[in-house]
Write a protein that holds these residues in place. Structure first.
Motif, mmCIF file in Angstrom:
data_model
loop_
_atom_site.group_PDB
_atom_site.id
_atom_site.type_symbol
_atom_site.label_atom_id
_atom_site.label_comp_id
_atom_site.label_asym_id
_atom_site.label_seq_id
_atom_site.Cartn_x
_atom_site.Cartn_y
_atom_site.Cartn_z
ATOM 1 N N ASN A 166 3.484 7.820 2.798
ATOM 2 C CA ASN A 166 4.104 6.623 2.219
ATOM 3 C C ASN A 166 3.621 6.391 0.801
ATOM 4 N N ALA A 167 4.524 5.972 -0.066
ATOM 5 C CA ALA A 167 4.187 5.631 -1.451
ATOM 6 C C ALA A 167 4.034 4.119 -1.555
ATOM 7 N N THR A 168 2.936 3.682 -2.181
ATOM 8 C CA THR A 168 2.670 2.255 -2.376
ATOM 9 C C THR A 168 2.734 1.917 -3.857
ATOM 10 N N SER A 169 3.490 0.882 -4.198
ATOM 11 C CA SER A 169 3.581 0.467 -5.598
ATOM 12 C C SER A 169 2.211 0.044 -6.113
ATOM 13 N N LEU A 170 1.986 0.290 -7.401
ATOM 14 C CA LEU A 170 0.691 -0.024 -7.998
ATOM 15 C C LEU A 170 0.392 -1.513 -7.977
ATOM 16 N N TRP A 171 1.407 -2.362 -7.910
ATOM 17 C CA TRP A 171 1.185 -3.810 -7.954
ATOM 18 C C TRP A 171 0.792 -4.371 -6.590
ATOM 19 N N ILE A 172 0.789 -3.546 -5.541
ATOM 20 C CA ILE A 172 0.378 -4.015 -4.220
ATOM 21 C C ILE A 172 -1.091 -3.639 -3.993
ATOM 22 N N PRO A 173 -2.001 -4.620 -3.960
ATOM 23 C CA PRO A 173 -3.414 -4.291 -3.699
ATOM 24 C C PRO A 173 -3.601 -3.866 -2.250
ATOM 25 N N LYS A 174 -4.661 -3.127 -2.002
ATOM 26 C CA LYS A 174 -4.881 -2.578 -0.659
ATOM 27 C C LYS A 174 -4.917 -3.654 0.414
ATOM 28 N N PHE A 175 -5.612 -4.757 0.137
ATOM 29 C CA PHE A 175 -5.788 -5.749 1.181
ATOM 30 C C PHE A 175 -4.500 -6.528 1.477
ATOM 31 N N LYS A 176 -3.436 -6.299 0.652
ATOM 32 C CA LYS A 176 -2.134 -6.910 0.901
ATOM 33 C C LYS A 176 -1.069 -5.856 1.207
ATOM 34 N N SER A 177 -1.473 -4.620 1.399
ATOM 35 C CA SER A 177 -0.548 -3.522 1.655
ATOM 36 C C SER A 177 -0.344 -3.339 3.153
ATOM 37 N N ALA A 178 0.912 -3.404 3.609
ATOM 38 C CA ALA A 178 1.203 -3.188 5.030
ATOM 39 C C ALA A 178 0.754 -1.799 5.468
ATOM 40 N N GLU A 179 0.949 -0.803 4.618
ATOM 41 C CA GLU A 179 0.586 0.569 4.980
ATOM 42 C C GLU A 179 -0.926 0.747 5.058
ATOM 43 N N HIS A 180 -1.651 0.167 4.114
ATOM 44 C CA HIS A 180 -3.112 0.286 4.164
ATOM 45 C C HIS A 180 -3.655 -0.406 5.409
ATOM 46 N N GLN A 181 -3.157 -1.590 5.704
ATOM 47 C CA GLN A 181 -3.629 -2.308 6.885
ATOM 48 C C GLN A 181 -3.326 -1.526 8.155
#
Length: 260
Positions: A129-144
């Motif tokens: 999955n690609a995550t936009s740079l403006w999404i921080p990890k602690f607010k990223s659905a994929e990271h969580q």
């Protein structure tokens, strides 16, 4: 229409792992050394951060998810996790990536119900999955979901006795990447108290160095005047006497003697 990642409510990694452990316990798997996520095929509801909700783990044809390893949606009445037949077969055979994929999608199911009910479809891309740079990890659905997947499959007490991510991967049946992320996070949390103590000690030393010095108490002068300057400013220093006014030093004299 699905996208690779979504902005969701903020959660720290320890909080995410805590939710994963809550789901394990709600399923009666809290103390299991190794869990089988395919057992969820018989589940009709699961615990989520919004309470217990209707749930279905569904196997679909490979053609329905050609580029995704898993997909989580809400069909209006329940949370639905779909996995292609190839992933189910690999999970049945104990493959770490496939097992972790199901646990990853469980993370979306448990943590991101609000987003799902708004119409979001949360996939796990085979290519990553690609995550936009403006999404921080602690607010990223994929990271969580990534942190959740490892927390769900890995038994903490067992993993903390293991010496490497490779051992965690084999024991828990997760991908090596997931094991490495989990291992690094747990090691960091274990080291944090010692680091805090070091920081506190340095802070205490700095405060002590910057604190104003306490003035020494004024000396108690004898009644005899100094024979050199005549001022009554003699005080004892060990076995001698010193004049605070002119710095003259005298040997200690015997009882009845006067300063000469």
């Amino acid at each position: 229409m699905s996208t690779d990642d979504y902005l969701v409510d903020p959660l720290r990694d320890p909080e995410v792992r805590g939710h994963a452990k809550t789901l394990r316990r709600s399923l009666g798997w809290g103390d299991l050394e190794r869990v089988d996520p395919l057992f969820l095929e018989t589940a009709t509801e699961i615990w989520t951060v919004r309470g217990k909700k209707p749930f279905k783990l569904e196997t679909v044809s490979d053609n329905q998810l050609p580029g995704d390893s898993g997909l989580t949606t809400y069909d209006g009445t329940r949370i639905v996790v779909k996995i292609p037949r190839r992933i189910r077969h690999r999970a049945f055979m104990g493959d770490g990536y496939a097992r972790y994929t199901i646990a990853h999608e469980l993370g979306h199911s448990t943590l991101h119900l609000d987003k799902l009910m708004q119409g979001a479809a949360l996939p796990r891309r085979q290519a990553g999955n690609a995550t936009s740079l403006w999404i921080p990890k602690f607010k990223s659905a994929e990271h969580q979901a990534m942190v959740f997947g490892a927390g769900f499959l890995i038994n903490d007490e067992t993993a903390r006795r293991l010496a490497s991510p490779e051992e965690v991967s084999v024991q828990a049946g997760v991908s090596l990447q997931a094991a490495r992320i989990y291992f690094e996070q747990v090691q960091e949390e274990l080291e944090r108290p010692a680091a805090s103590k070091r920081v506190q000690r340095i802070a205490d030393e700095v405060r002590a160095a910057l604190a104003p010095k306490t003035a020494s108490p004024a000396p108690s002068f004898l009644s005899e005047p100094c024979s050199c300057c005549g001022q009554q400013t003699l005080f004892p220093v060990g076995h001698k006497f010193m004049c605070a006014a002119c710095d003259t030093v005298y040997d200690r004299f015997q009882d009845g003697d006067q300063v000469q």
